[in-house]
Design a protein around this motif. Structure first.
Motif, PDB file in Angstrom:
ATOM      1  N   GLU A 146       0.783  -1.231   0.000  1.00  0.00           N
ATOM      2  CA  GLU A 146       0.000   0.000   0.000  1.00  0.00           C
ATOM      3  C   GLU A 146       0.822   1.291   0.000  1.00  0.00           C
ATOM      4  O   GLU A 146       0.605   2.177  -0.822  1.00  0.00           O
ATOM      5  N   ALA A 147       1.782   1.405   0.918  1.00  0.00           N
ATOM      6  CA  ALA A 147       2.489   2.680   1.083  1.00  0.00           C
ATOM      7  C   ALA A 147       3.294   3.051  -0.154  1.00  0.00           C
ATOM      8  O   ALA A 147       3.440   4.238  -0.476  1.00  0.00           O
ATOM      9  N   THR A 148       3.815   2.060  -0.850  1.00  0.00           N
ATOM     10  CA  THR A 148       4.541   2.333  -2.097  1.00  0.00           C
ATOM     11  C   THR A 148       3.568   2.556  -3.246  1.00  0.00           C
ATOM     12  O   THR A 148       3.725   3.506  -4.043  1.00  0.00           O
ATOM     13  N   ARG A 149       2.568   1.712  -3.314  1.00  0.00           N
ATOM     14  CA  ARG A 149       1.619   1.762  -4.438  1.00  0.00           C
ATOM     15  C   ARG A 149       0.926   3.125  -4.539  1.00  0.00           C
ATOM     16  O   ARG A 149       0.693   3.631  -5.640  1.00  0.00           O
ATOM     17  N   THR A 150       0.590   3.718  -3.399  1.00  0.00           N
ATOM     18  CA  THR A 150      -0.192   4.960  -3.396  1.00  0.00           C
ATOM     19  C   THR A 150       0.659   6.221  -3.254  1.00  0.00           C
ATOM     20  O   THR A 150       0.123   7.323  -3.181  1.00  0.00           O
ATOM     21  N   ALA A 151       1.980   6.059  -3.175  1.00  0.00           N
ATOM     22  CA  ALA A 151       2.852   7.227  -3.013  1.00  0.00           C
ATOM     23  C   ALA A 151       2.758   8.152  -4.222  1.00  0.00           C
ATOM     24  O   ALA A 151       2.627   7.703  -5.369  1.00  0.00           O
ATOM     25  N   PHE A 152       2.835   9.461  -3.979  1.00  0.00           N
ATOM     26  CA  PHE A 152       2.795  10.430  -5.080  1.00  0.00           C
ATOM     27  C   PHE A 152       3.940  10.200  -6.059  1.00  0.00           C
ATOM     28  O   PHE A 152       3.796  10.414  -7.265  1.00  0.00           O
ATOM     29  N   ASN A 153       5.073   9.792  -5.527  1.00  0.00           N
ATOM     30  CA  ASN A 153       6.256   9.575  -6.364  1.00  0.00           C
ATOM     31  C   ASN A 153       6.631   8.096  -6.406  1.00  0.00           C
ATOM     32  O   ASN A 153       7.815   7.738  -6.351  1.00  0.00           O
ATOM     33  N   ALA A 154       5.618   7.257  -6.518  1.00  0.00           N
ATOM     34  CA  ALA A 154       5.855   5.804  -6.515  1.00  0.00           C
ATOM     35  C   ALA A 154       6.784   5.396  -7.654  1.00  0.00           C
ATOM     36  O   ALA A 154       7.702   4.582  -7.465  1.00  0.00           O
ATOM     37  N   SER A 155       6.568   5.960  -8.840  1.00  0.00           N
ATOM     38  CA  SER A 155       7.396   5.568  -9.997  1.00  0.00           C
ATOM     39  C   SER A 155       8.857   5.941  -9.772  1.00  0.00           C
ATOM     40  O   SER A 155       9.769   5.139 -10.053  1.00  0.00           O
ATOM     41  N   GLU A 156       9.101   7.149  -9.270  1.00  0.00           N
ATOM     42  CA  GLU A 156      10.473   7.578  -9.013  1.00  0.00           C
ATOM     43  C   GLU A 156      11.133   6.696  -7.960  1.00  0.00           C
ATOM     44  O   GLU A 156      12.317   6.336  -8.094  1.00  0.00           O
ATOM     45  N   PHE A 157      10.384   6.327  -6.935  1.00  0.00           N
ATOM     46  CA  PHE A 157      10.901   5.475  -5.860  1.00  0.00           C
ATOM     47  C   PHE A 157      11.298   4.107  -6.409  1.00  0.00           C
ATOM     48  O   PHE A 157      12.405   3.619  -6.180  1.00  0.00           O
ATOM     49  N   MET A 158      10.402   3.496  -7.177  1.00  0.00           N
ATOM     50  CA  MET A 158      10.686   2.163  -7.704  1.00  0.00           C
ATOM     51  C   MET A 158      11.784   2.202  -8.768  1.00  0.00           C
ATOM     52  O   MET A 158      12.593   1.278  -8.875  1.00  0.00           O
ATOM     53  N   ASP A 159      11.846   3.291  -9.541  1.00  0.00           N
ATOM     54  CA  ASP A 159      12.919   3.433 -10.530  1.00  0.00           C
ATOM     55  C   ASP A 159      14.274   3.550  -9.851  1.00  0.00           C
ATOM     56  O   ASP A 159      15.287   3.020 -10.352  1.00  0.00           O
ATOM     57  N   ALA A 160      14.323   4.240  -8.728  1.00  0.00           N
ATOM     58  CA  ALA A 160      15.583   4.387  -7.998  1.00  0.00           C
ATOM     59  C   ALA A 160      16.078   3.032  -7.494  1.00  0.00           C
ATOM     60  O   ALA A 160      17.277   2.741  -7.538  1.00  0.00           O
ATOM     61  N   ILE A 161      15.147   2.202  -7.035  1.00  0.00           N
ATOM     62  CA  ILE A 161      15.518   0.858  -6.577  1.00  0.00           C
ATOM     63  C   ILE A 161      16.025   0.022  -7.751  1.00  0.00           C
ATOM     64  O   ILE A 161      17.059  -0.642  -7.650  1.00  0.00           O
ATOM     65  N   LEU A 162      15.321   0.072  -8.880  1.00  0.00           N
ATOM     66  CA  LEU A 162      15.739  -0.690 -10.059  1.00  0.00           C
ATOM     67  C   LEU A 162      17.112  -0.250 -10.551  1.00  0.00           C
ATOM     68  O   LEU A 162      17.968  -1.074 -10.897  1.00  0.00           O
ATOM     69  N   HIS A 163      17.352   1.061 -10.559  1.00  0.00           N
ATOM     70  CA  HIS A 163      18.612   1.587 -11.056  1.00  0.00           C
ATOM     71  C   HIS A 163      19.796   1.107 -10.215  1.00  0.00           C
ATOM     72  O   HIS A 163      20.845   0.739 -10.763  1.00  0.00           O
TER      73      HIS A 163
END
Length: 598
Positions: free
Chosen positions: A113-130
């Motif tokens: 939930e907390a990641t899925r609904t974050a305003f900057n969810a895409s940026e957060f997950m992209d940072a992890i992938l990078h």
């Protein structure tokens, strides 16, 4: 509902190219609302079913709280410093995975939930992938409850009831029926509510802010009615099977199976109450702990404990602050669920257990956790020893039987464990066996209810004669308190049978080509001093030998007195007026048939 793709480690997976890697090791990073959990599990046979943990640590970052402005309480994007901290923690965990030997393809990062609904969810997950090279699996809200339900299914051999997962930001609800590895739940998946422990705490605070006491109370009650209506609508949406509804109607409510940090905190509060206030509950493991309706719904008592107790085992200050909101949720659930709540079962199973258990083969899922966990300690003839124990149980009759908890799996687990403590000194073996399922060798085993832990511990303690030092007598009494008097009596009977078998077969090897004994049991009327009681008639046949140098019959006739004493009225559970069965044991000589070697 089906179980997704199969994980290859269970059946014939090719070994990884790197010889330092172990294909059976799986790592999961759970990006939860209240914390980041990093775990490595060993899915090697034969212990796959109990999902043994090789490594675990928690990163104390609350993604939910990170998205709240400390001044206004409004939601904000995940701050960059929090993103950097989480990414760094995952990179360090990758290093641990390399050191332990987890293949790179077996590392998963799962967000809720907390990641899925974050305003900057895409940026957060992209940072992890990078930084890590691993794509984050963001669960949809209906998937989140499904994974939680699979985690619940991993926590018990059999489940029938409503499954609820209370995280920090949300709560999920579904129904679940799980037997023999076959797991079924709603075709709708689960229904998600924005009522996580942290989210609900914030919501209730917002409702009271700037209002008079009367207006705040009115706002809370309006919100309670809104929650109740949402719970009722979810119940209808989930299309709960008639068999569950019928049982709830008949038994006075639905069994609840609860996971997630919010509910575990509630469970630890209940454990605290059951271990204080004049009570002495003997097991402090949250998985498999059950509470009756009256205790689970006693929100007043639990709020008072959270407010006044100096220190509560496994309840942090954050959890204490959330107790009033969880109490609000429990009260609303109890009032809105059709037919109410019968009892609550607490589960350790979360994202890690859910994703791994869901992808196991059904033949693995159907295995009994207690039997699986004890298999590594089994003597060479564990199955033959279990067969001898089963032969000493009479078949159910119209008037007599034994409790369903005395199952084939329990008997096999007992046979598996029969010799584990045998090499210890006499003053240790009985006590060590008694503690084995709560703080000993089986304490960390996943999926064992507390009553099963108590059954096996008491059986093993009796197998070593039943003698205990004074300090351990309290634990024995407390473990017996988890069970019915009938169950306790059968642990004594089977435990003494185990003692006799261990003396007959000191190495744990049973050669059935030359059977030493063949037991048989039946219910028989006309037992007792006045011949009016129905009792248990156990016959132990031994091979007829003209001149037996081992004097087996004499030794056995002396040993079986220990079994027969279990049936004496003075030894019944609760004394002469308590629960027990008369037992008569006969040793006879026969020409035993050769059945083939084990």
């Amino acid at each position: 509902m089906g179980g997704g793709s199969q994980i290859p480690v269970l059946n014939g997976q090719k070994p990884p190219a790197d010889p330092g890697q172990n294909a059976y090791l799986h790592a999961v990073v759970d990006l939860g609302s209240n914390g980041i959990r990093c775990s490595i599990s060993d899915l090697s046979p034969p212990t796959t079913r109990v999902i043994p943990t090789v490594h675990f640590h928690r990163v104390n970052v609350s993604l939910y709280e990170a998205q709240l402005d400390p001044d206004s309480g409004n939601r904000i994007p995940i701050p960059q410093n929090v993103i950097d901290r989480i990414v760094s923690a995952i990179v360090r965990f990758q290093i641990v995975c390399v050191e332990i030997g987890v293949p790179a393809q077996n590392i998963r990062i799962i967000a809720t939930e907390a990641t899925r609904t974050a305003f900057n969810a895409s940026e957060f997950m992209d940072a992890i992938l990078h930084k890590t090279g691993i794509a984050v699996e963001a669960l949809r809200k209906e998937q989140e409850g499904v994974i939680g339900a699979w985690g619940i299914a991993s926590s018990f051999s059999d489940v029938e009831g409503l499954a609820l997962d209370l995280g920090g930001g949300s709560m999920q609800m579904t129904w679940i029926i799980s037997h023999a590895g076959n797991v079924h739940m709603s075709s709708q998946g689960s229904v998600s509510f924005p009522y996580g422990a942290a989210a609900l705490t914030q919501k209730l605070a917002d409702l009271a802010r700037g209002k008079s006491k009367e207006d705040a109370h009115k706002a809370r009650e309006e919100f309670r009615e809104e929650m109740a209506n949402n719970f009722r609508a979810a119940f209808d949406t989930l299309d709960v099977p008639e068999q569950l509804v019928h049982k709830a109607r008949k038994q006075g409510g639905f069994p609840l199976y609860l996971s997630g940090g919010g509910f575990r905190g509630w469970g630890y509060l209940l454990l605290y109450l059951h271990q204080t206030k004049g009570q002495s509950y003997p097991i402090s493991i949250i998985n498999g702990y059950s509470a009756p309706k009256k205790d689970f719904e006693n929100t007043k008592a639990l709020k008072e404990v959270a407010r006044t107790a100096h220190e509560i085992f496994r309840v942090s200050d954050r959890r204490r602050r959330q107790v009033p909101s969880v109490a609000f949720l429990v009260n609303t659930l109890a009032q809105s669920l059709p037919y109410g709540i019968k009892e609550a079962h607490f589960c350790q199973g979360g994202v890690r257990e859910g994703v791994l258990f869901r992808e196991m083969l059904p033949v693995v899922r159907r295995q009994d956790p207690l039997e699986v966990a004890t298999a590594r300690h089994a003597p060479s003839s564990a199955q033959a020893l279990a067969a001898l124990l089963l032969a000493a149980l009479p078949r159910p009759s119209a008037s007599r039987s034994f409790p369903p908890s005395i199952s084939l799996h329990l008997i096999q687990a007992f046979a598996n464990s029969l010799y584990y403590h045998a090499t210890m000194a006499k003053e240790l073996s009985s006590s060590a066996a008694l503690y084995s399922t709560s703080t000993g060798i089986l304490a960390s085993t996943h999926g064992i209810p507390h009553d099963h832990r108590a059954l096996l511990a008491l059986m093993l303690q009796e197998r070593y004669g039943g003698e205990l030092p004074p300090r351990d007598m309290d634990l024995k009494t407390q473990l017996q308190g988890i069970l019915t008097p009938e169950e306790v009596w059968w642990t004594r009977y089977l435990g003494k049978l185990g003692l006799v078998l261990a003396q007959l077969y000191p190495t744990g090897r049973v050669d059935t080509s030359k059977p030493r004994i063949v037991p048989s049991a039946r219910w028989k009327k006309g037992m007792g001093k006045k011949g009016k009681k129905e009792g248990l008639d156990l016959t132990i046949a031994i091979q007829k030998v003209a001149d037996d140098p081992s004097h087996l019959r004499e030794e056995l006739e002396n040993d079986v007195q220990k079994i027969q004493k279990v049936g004496k009225r003075k030894n019944w559970i609760g004394g002469r007026d308590g629960w027990g069965i008369k037992v008569r044991v006969s040793v006879v000589e026969e020409d035993l048939l050769v059945t083939g070697e084990t």
